[in-house]
Scaffold this motif. Structure first.
Motif, PDB file in Angstrom:
ATOM      1  N   TRP A  83       0.830  -1.206   0.000  1.00 12.96           N
ATOM      2  CA  TRP A  83       0.000   0.000   0.000  1.00 12.96           C
ATOM      3  C   TRP A  83       0.865   1.257   0.000  1.00 12.96           C
ATOM      4  O   TRP A  83       0.607   2.195  -0.760  1.00 12.96           O
ATOM      5  CB  TRP A  83      -0.930  -0.012   1.212  1.00 12.96           C
ATOM      6  CG  TRP A  83      -1.900   1.130   1.240  1.00 12.96           C
ATOM      7  CD1 TRP A  83      -1.803   2.287   1.953  1.00 12.96           C
ATOM      8  CD2 TRP A  83      -3.116   1.237   0.485  1.00 12.96           C
ATOM      9  NE1 TRP A  83      -2.869   3.106   1.709  1.00 12.96           N
ATOM     10  CE2 TRP A  83      -3.694   2.478   0.801  1.00 12.96           C
ATOM     11  CE3 TRP A  83      -3.766   0.383  -0.411  1.00 12.96           C
ATOM     12  CZ2 TRP A  83      -4.894   2.890   0.248  1.00 12.96           C
ATOM     13  CZ3 TRP A  83      -4.958   0.809  -0.967  1.00 12.96           C
ATOM     14  CH2 TRP A  83      -5.515   2.053  -0.629  1.00 12.96           C
ATOM     15  N   ARG A 111       1.206   0.035 -14.012  1.00 11.63           N
ATOM     16  CA  ARG A 111       0.693   1.327 -13.575  1.00 11.63           C
ATOM     17  C   ARG A 111       0.006   2.072 -14.724  1.00 11.63           C
ATOM     18  O   ARG A 111      -0.901   2.876 -14.487  1.00 11.63           O
ATOM     19  CB  ARG A 111       1.837   2.179 -13.010  1.00 11.63           C
ATOM     20  CG  ARG A 111       2.268   1.739 -11.622  1.00 11.63           C
ATOM     21  CD  ARG A 111       3.420   2.560 -11.077  1.00 11.63           C
ATOM     22  NE  ARG A 111       3.579   2.324  -9.645  1.00 11.63           N
ATOM     23  CZ  ARG A 111       4.527   2.884  -8.906  1.00 11.63           C
ATOM     24  NH1 ARG A 111       5.422   3.699  -9.450  1.00 11.63           N
ATOM     25  NH2 ARG A 111       4.582   2.628  -7.595  1.00 11.63           N
ATOM     26  N   MET A 150       8.051  -0.492  -5.470  1.00  7.41           N
ATOM     27  CA  MET A 150       6.852  -1.325  -5.553  1.00  7.41           C
ATOM     28  C   MET A 150       7.223  -2.772  -5.888  1.00  7.41           C
ATOM     29  O   MET A 150       6.678  -3.719  -5.303  1.00  7.41           O
ATOM     30  CB  MET A 150       5.888  -0.773  -6.601  1.00  7.41           C
ATOM     31  CG  MET A 150       4.709  -1.700  -6.920  1.00  7.41           C
ATOM     32  SD  MET A 150       3.687  -2.117  -5.470  1.00  7.41           S
ATOM     33  CE  MET A 150       2.679  -0.642  -5.340  1.00  7.41           C
ATOM     34  N   ARG A 190       2.640   2.223  -3.312  1.00  3.94           N
ATOM     35  CA  ARG A 190       1.828   2.759  -4.410  1.00  3.94           C
ATOM     36  C   ARG A 190       2.195   4.200  -4.724  1.00  3.94           C
ATOM     37  O   ARG A 190       2.030   4.652  -5.856  1.00  3.94           O
ATOM     38  CB  ARG A 190       0.336   2.665  -4.056  1.00  3.94           C
ATOM     39  CG  ARG A 190      -0.184   1.242  -4.032  1.00  3.94           C
ATOM     40  CD  ARG A 190      -1.563   1.149  -3.385  1.00  3.94           C
ATOM     41  NE  ARG A 190      -2.572   1.807  -4.172  1.00  3.94           N
ATOM     42  CZ  ARG A 190      -3.244   2.905  -3.785  1.00  3.94           C
ATOM     43  NH1 ARG A 190      -2.968   3.454  -2.606  1.00  3.94           N
ATOM     44  NH2 ARG A 190      -4.160   3.431  -4.556  1.00  3.94           N
ATOM     45  N   PHE A 248      -1.387  -0.346  -8.227  1.00  2.64           N
ATOM     46  CA  PHE A 248       0.056  -0.217  -8.157  1.00  2.64           C
ATOM     47  C   PHE A 248       0.533   1.232  -8.042  1.00  2.64           C
ATOM     48  O   PHE A 248       1.736   1.488  -7.993  1.00  2.64           O
ATOM     49  CB  PHE A 248       0.690  -0.862  -9.399  1.00  2.64           C
ATOM     50  CG  PHE A 248       0.388  -2.329  -9.502  1.00  2.64           C
ATOM     51  CD1 PHE A 248       1.102  -3.259  -8.779  1.00  2.64           C
ATOM     52  CD2 PHE A 248      -0.661  -2.777 -10.300  1.00  2.64           C
ATOM     53  CE1 PHE A 248       0.803  -4.611  -8.867  1.00  2.64           C
ATOM     54  CE2 PHE A 248      -0.958  -4.120 -10.402  1.00  2.64           C
ATOM     55  CZ  PHE A 248      -0.235  -5.051  -9.669  1.00  2.64           C
ATOM     56  N   SER A 249      -0.372   2.175  -8.039  1.00  5.13           N
ATOM     57  CA  SER A 249       0.010   3.575  -7.872  1.00  5.13           C
ATOM     58  C   SER A 249      -1.162   4.337  -7.312  1.00  5.13           C
ATOM     59  O   SER A 249      -2.324   3.895  -7.382  1.00  5.13           O
ATOM     60  CB  SER A 249       0.438   4.182  -9.223  1.00  5.13           C
ATOM     61  OG  SER A 249      -0.649   4.196 -10.124  1.00  5.13           O
ATOM     62  N   THR A 250      -0.874   5.510  -6.756  1.00  8.83           N
ATOM     63  CA  THR A 250      -1.945   6.331  -6.197  1.00  8.83           C
ATOM     64  C   THR A 250      -2.544   7.215  -7.287  1.00  8.83           C
ATOM     65  O   THR A 250      -1.906   7.492  -8.298  1.00  8.83           O
ATOM     66  CB  THR A 250      -1.380   7.228  -5.074  1.00  8.83           C
ATOM     67  OG1 THR A 250      -0.247   7.954  -5.569  1.00  8.83           O
ATOM     68  CG2 THR A 250      -0.961   6.377  -3.894  1.00  8.83           C
TER      69      THR A 250
END
Length: 210
Positions: free
Chosen positions: A64, A200, A74, A67, A208-210
């Motif tokens: 988490w 991503r 990651m 991300r 995998f990313s915000t």
């Protein structure tokens, strides 16, 4: 005429006589565990299971937090469960080769945890190897979470001797197997950064990313 010898496979000698390595230390620890107050003994005994649960939570937290970090971080975070699985597999191969009987079987000690059946090999400790592999891989991804995971793995090793499941040397080698596996998998995982970047950019990007 001499009687025929009984037919059957010859018994396989143990490759490692654990009792001769640190059996006396194991007996001292298990005796202490049986007579320790519940406030000390019960949490340590429970850690054999609870520690793995905490590690699973820490690995999820590592994913988490990664991300919002770079792709290499990651990839390292995602490698922690892979490292744990690899350590389990390697550890099982070593167990099958060494075939060390559980100390509670060899020394006939009374332990907090039910004594595993003969043939459930002792060396090295699976719990400890899994915990150490996950901890070291997580440490490569996230130092804060990794520090907690390393402490968790060390306590896991202590708890496995405390409940009588393993000799101290089972735990020490389990830590070594796990740490080396976790380091190797965690370092190799950083090469998967390009794959993380592609993920991503895909529909799976939010995972995998915000």
């Amino acid at each position: 005429m001499s009687p025929l010898a009984p037919v059957g496979p010859a018994p396989t000698p143990l490759a490692l006589d654990g009792a001769s390595v640190d059996g006396s230390l194991y007996t001292e620890v298990t005796d202490l565990a049986r007579h320790a107050p519940g406030l000390l003994s019960d949490p340590l005994a429970a850690w054999s299971t609870a520690g793995l649960v905490l590690l699973a939570v820490l690995m999820a937290a590592g994913w988490w937090r990664a991300r919002s970090d770079d792709a290499a971080r990651m990839a390292a975070a995602l490698s922690a469960p892979l490292a744990a699985a690899a350590a389990f597999g390697l550890n099982d191969v070593i167990k099958a080769l060494v075939r060390e009987q559980r100390p509670c079987q060899t020394l006939h000690t009374v332990t907090l945890e039910a004594c595993p059946a003969p043939g459930d090999w002792s060396f090295p400790s699976n719990h400890t190897a899994i915990a150490a592999a996950a901890a070291v891989a997580l440490l490569l991804a996230d130092r804060r979470l990794g520090a907690v995971a390393v402490l968790t793995a060390l306590l896991m090793g202590v708890s496995r001797v405390w409940v009588g499941a393993h000799y101290p040397h089972d735990v020490a080698v389990g830590l070594l197997v796990g740490a080396v596996t976790g380091w190797a998998v965690g370092r190799a995982a950083r090469r998967a950064a390009p794959a993380v970047r592609r993920l991503r950019a895909s529909r799976l990007g939010p995972w995998f990313s915000t």
